[in-house]
Design an enzyme around this catalytic site. Structure first.
Site, short mmCIF file in Angstrom:
data_model
loop_
_atom_site.label_atom_id
_atom_site.label_comp_id
_atom_site.label_asym_id
_atom_site.label_seq_id
_atom_site.Cartn_x
_atom_site.Cartn_y
_atom_site.Cartn_z
N SER A 65 -0.03 0.41 2.54
CA SER A 65 -1.29 0.99 2.10
C SER A 65 -1.18 2.50 1.90
O SER A 65 -0.55 2.93 0.96
CB SER A 65 -2.47 0.64 2.99
OG SER A 65 -3.66 0.89 2.28
N HIS A 70 -6.17 16.02 4.48
CA HIS A 70 -6.88 17.07 3.74
C HIS A 70 -7.09 18.20 4.73
O HIS A 70 -7.62 17.98 5.82
CB HIS A 70 -8.23 16.56 3.22
CG HIS A 70 -8.10 15.30 2.43
ND1 HIS A 70 -7.71 15.30 1.10
CD2 HIS A 70 -8.26 14.00 2.78
CE1 HIS A 70 -7.66 14.05 0.68
NE2 HIS A 70 -7.99 13.25 1.67
N CYS A 85 -1.90 -2.51 6.01
CA CYS A 85 -2.13 -3.94 5.89
C CYS A 85 -1.12 -4.69 6.75
O CYS A 85 0.00 -4.24 6.92
CB CYS A 85 -1.97 -4.38 4.44
SG CYS A 85 -3.09 -3.53 3.31
#
Length: 132
Positions: A65, A70, A85
């Site tokens: 995934s 940030h 996943c």
């Protein structure tokens, strides 16, 4: 071959992280790759952007995934997100590694189970296990 849609998703907010770490795209790329390796994920792509006057956004696309960060160096803040996943790769390992590498203080943390019906909040279970 049948594939499971089961996944685990962790979001983590850090505060009081050193400006220099949060504004260093090379350092962040290095620790993101190491976080992926620590949890056993397979990196298949990446995008890292250094903003002006400061800040970095970085995303590793994983076979399992994604892992993203940030940063807001002027605020000492980092928003981290890891979704994996399957049952093999544990996103908590990646987040724990990033917390140790960046330092600072966890001010927000959410662990979710996804892909097998209603989204289930595992935050309390994870934090209880981490404190033992």
């Amino acid at each position: 071959m049948a594939y499971s849609t089961y996944g685990r998703h962790i979001t983590m907010d850090l505060r009081e992280v050193a400006f220099e770490k949060l504004n260093d795209v090379r350092f962040l790329k290095e620790v993101m790759y190491e976080a992926a390796a620590q949890c056993g994920a397979t990196v298949v792509g990446e995008s890292f952007v250094q903003f002006s006057p400061q800040g970095v956004t970085g995303v590793l696309v994983l076979s399992e995934s994604h892992l993203s960060i940030h940063t807001y160096p002027e605020e000492g803040f980092a928003a981290i997100d890891c979704y994996t996943c399957g049952y093999t790769v544990d996103p908590a390992v990646a987040c724990d590694y990033l917390k140790a590498a960046l330092g600072g203080r966890v001010v927000g943390y959410r662990a979710l189970r996804r892909g097998s019906g209603a989204i289930e909040d595992l935050t309390t279970l994870h934090l209880a296990a981490a404190n033992n």
